[in-house]
Each structure stands twice: as structure tokens, then as C-alpha cells.
Design a protein around this motif. Structure first.
Motif, PDB file in Angstrom:
ATOM      1  N   CYS A 195      20.118  -4.266  39.014  1.00  0.00           N
ATOM      2  CA  CYS A 195      20.557  -3.886  37.675  1.00  0.00           C
ATOM      3  C   CYS A 195      19.556  -2.999  36.932  1.00  0.00           C
ATOM      4  N   SER A 196      18.367  -2.845  37.462  1.00  0.00           N
ATOM      5  CA  SER A 196      17.358  -2.068  36.742  1.00  0.00           C
ATOM      6  C   SER A 196      16.999  -0.739  37.394  1.00  0.00           C
ATOM      7  N   LYS A 215      27.573   0.101  38.300  1.00  0.00           N
ATOM      8  CA  LYS A 215      27.081  -1.066  39.040  1.00  0.00           C
ATOM      9  C   LYS A 215      28.181  -2.049  39.436  1.00  0.00           C
ATOM     10  N   ARG A 216      29.110  -2.315  38.514  1.00  0.00           N
ATOM     11  CA  ARG A 216      30.150  -3.297  38.824  1.00  0.00           C
ATOM     12  C   ARG A 216      30.994  -2.857  40.014  1.00  0.00           C
ATOM     13  N   ARG A 217      31.397  -1.594  40.017  1.00  0.00           N
ATOM     14  CA  ARG A 217      32.213  -1.099  41.122  1.00  0.00           C
ATOM     15  C   ARG A 217      31.410  -1.054  42.415  1.00  0.00           C
ATOM     16  N   ILE A 218      30.146  -0.688  42.341  1.00  0.00           N
ATOM     17  CA  ILE A 218      29.312  -0.690  43.548  1.00  0.00           C
ATOM     18  C   ILE A 218      29.276  -2.083  44.158  1.00  0.00           C
ATOM     19  N   ALA A 256      23.435  -8.982  35.152  1.00  0.00           N
ATOM     20  CA  ALA A 256      24.094  -8.621  33.890  1.00  0.00           C
ATOM     21  C   ALA A 256      24.878  -7.316  33.988  1.00  0.00           C
ATOM     22  N   CYS A 257      24.390  -6.382  34.775  1.00  0.00           N
ATOM     23  CA  CYS A 257      25.088  -5.090  34.879  1.00  0.00           C
ATOM     24  C   CYS A 257      26.420  -5.233  35.619  1.00  0.00           C
TER      25      CYS A 257
END
Length: 227
Positions: A76-77, A140-143, A223-224
Motif C-alpha cells: 500500500c505504500s 491497488k484494489r484492482r491489482i 488500507a489501500c
């Protein structure tokens, strides 16, 4: 002659860029139907291909947390590349130690969806290109969603849902933290690592990942994915 070669090379590059952008945009919304890894997997011709695409909302959060804990704690970072991990991998490999990749979940997803398995600078360059694109276009969510649906989870088995059904007899939506951890522990070598009844180092590795799942949740390292 040189001018003609240059012109055809430029056209080939433009065509590649156009096709790659089209596919990245398409797969932002459409489930990935099949990958080169699946096609080139000799096991599928003997056992049959098993895969079941599920939206991220139908996969237990602990599965995403487990792969973050096991594969890429900075998911996420970072912007698709973990500079520190890459530097450590280069230093490790230069010393003649066991090869270490340093690939992020983003890079693994780019490789799994658009390219082939194996090394080589050319493939790594393409991997970096696709990783950059999916970070910018997918997010990020789709990845994570794509990664959990195309990663090899067993012999001729791809995706968290197919893996959960294969090993535990229920959907990925019902994975326990221990089950998710065992699947994540096997991901680097899913054809060779036991998931249902691991022993020795692998069992300990799974327990370590299970403990780290709570750390990922506590510190918001996912979180991402779930913002």
C-alpha cells in the motif's frame, strides 16, 4: 535500408504500446479470461484447468492480508516497485547466494497477466512497463483482485477461489486466517508445497504468516485495498 528499418521498428513499438494500453484498460473492468502462464502450464493438459473468478468482495480479507504479509508488506505504500527489496535482491544475488526476486505483488500481477514465467532482462523490462501501467490505471484494489484470481494456487489450479475449493472444500469467502496463511505460504511454489497438511519449515512459515495477518489488519497495511 536503415531508414526503413527504423520506420518499421517505430511502427512495431507504437503497435505494442497501443495493444498493451488496450488490454490494461480492458482488464481494469473485465475478468482476465486466461493467461500465458495457464496456457504454458503442461499440467492443465493432463489434469484440466481449474479457475474460478471471484470479485474481491467474495474473497475473505484474510487472504489479501496473508499475501501482503507473505509477499509484499509495503504493497500500500510503494508505487509498484520496492526499491529496498530490489537492492537487497541484487546484493544477495551478486554474492552468489540463493536467488531472490524482490518482486512486489504489482510486478507479479503484471507478469502473471501479460507475460510469461522465467527470468531475463527483456521480460523484466516488460514487467516493469506493465507494472507501471496497472499501478496508474488499475489502482491497488484492482491489482489485488486480479492477483488473487490469476495466481497459481496448485497443480493446474489458479485463483484463491479454486484453491480454497481444492484444499478446503469451501469458497474463498469462508477462508479462516490459518487457511489463508497456508495458501499464501505455498504461493511461490504451489506445485511443490503442501497446503492442507504442511510440515516442518513450511508449517512454521504458515504460522508466521498467520500471526502477521493480524499485524497487517492492525497497522492498516491493507488500507489501500479496502478503503
Amino acid at each position: 535500408m536503415i531508414r526503413t528499418l527504423f520506420r518499421w521498428t517505430a511502427k512495431a513499438i507504437l503497435l505494442f504500446v497501443a495493444i498493451s494500453l488496450f488490454l490494461v484498460l480492458l482488464f481494469k473492468w473485465v475478468p482476465v479470461p486466461i493467461t500465458a502462464t495457464m496456457v504454458l502450464d503442461g499440467e492443465i493438459y493432463e489434469h484440466g484447468l481449474t479457475k474460478d473468478w471471484e470479485p474481491l468482495s467474495n474473497i475473505d480479507r484474510d487472504m489479501a492480508r496473508a499475501v501482503i504479509a507473505a509477499e509484499d508488506s509495503k504493497f500500500c505504500s510503494h508505487n509498484g516497485f520496492d526499491a529496498e527489496a530490489i537492492a537487497k535482491a541484487v546484493a544477495n544475488n551478486a554474492q552468489g547466494k540463493r536467488l531472490r526476486g524482490g518482486s512486489t505483488i504489482t510486478q507479479q500481477t503484471a507478469k502473471n497477466v501479460f507475460l510469461w514465467q522465467g527470468g531475463g532482462y527483456f521480460r523484466k523490462g516488460l514487467e516493469a512497463y506493465y507494472a507501471f501501467l496497472i499501478e496508474k490505471i488499475w489502482g491497488k484494489r484492482r491489482i489485488m483482485e486480479v492477483y488473487l484470481n490469476v495466481a497459481e494456487t496448485g497443480i493446474a489450479t489458479y485463483g484463491a477461489e479454486a484453491g480454497a475449493q481444492r484444499y478446503f472444500g469451501h469458497s474463498a469467502a469462508r477462508l479462516s486466517s490459518a487457511e489463508a496463511a497456508r495458501m499464501a505460504a505455498a504461493l511461490p511454489l504451489p506445485k511443490k508445497r503442501e497446503v492442507k497438511n504442511p510440515s516442518g519449515w513450511l508449517a512454521g512459515h504458515g504460522r508466521t504468516i498467520e500471526r502477521r495477518i493480524s499485524v497487517v489488519a492492525r497497522d492498516g497495511l491493507d488500507a489501500c485495498v479496502y478503503e
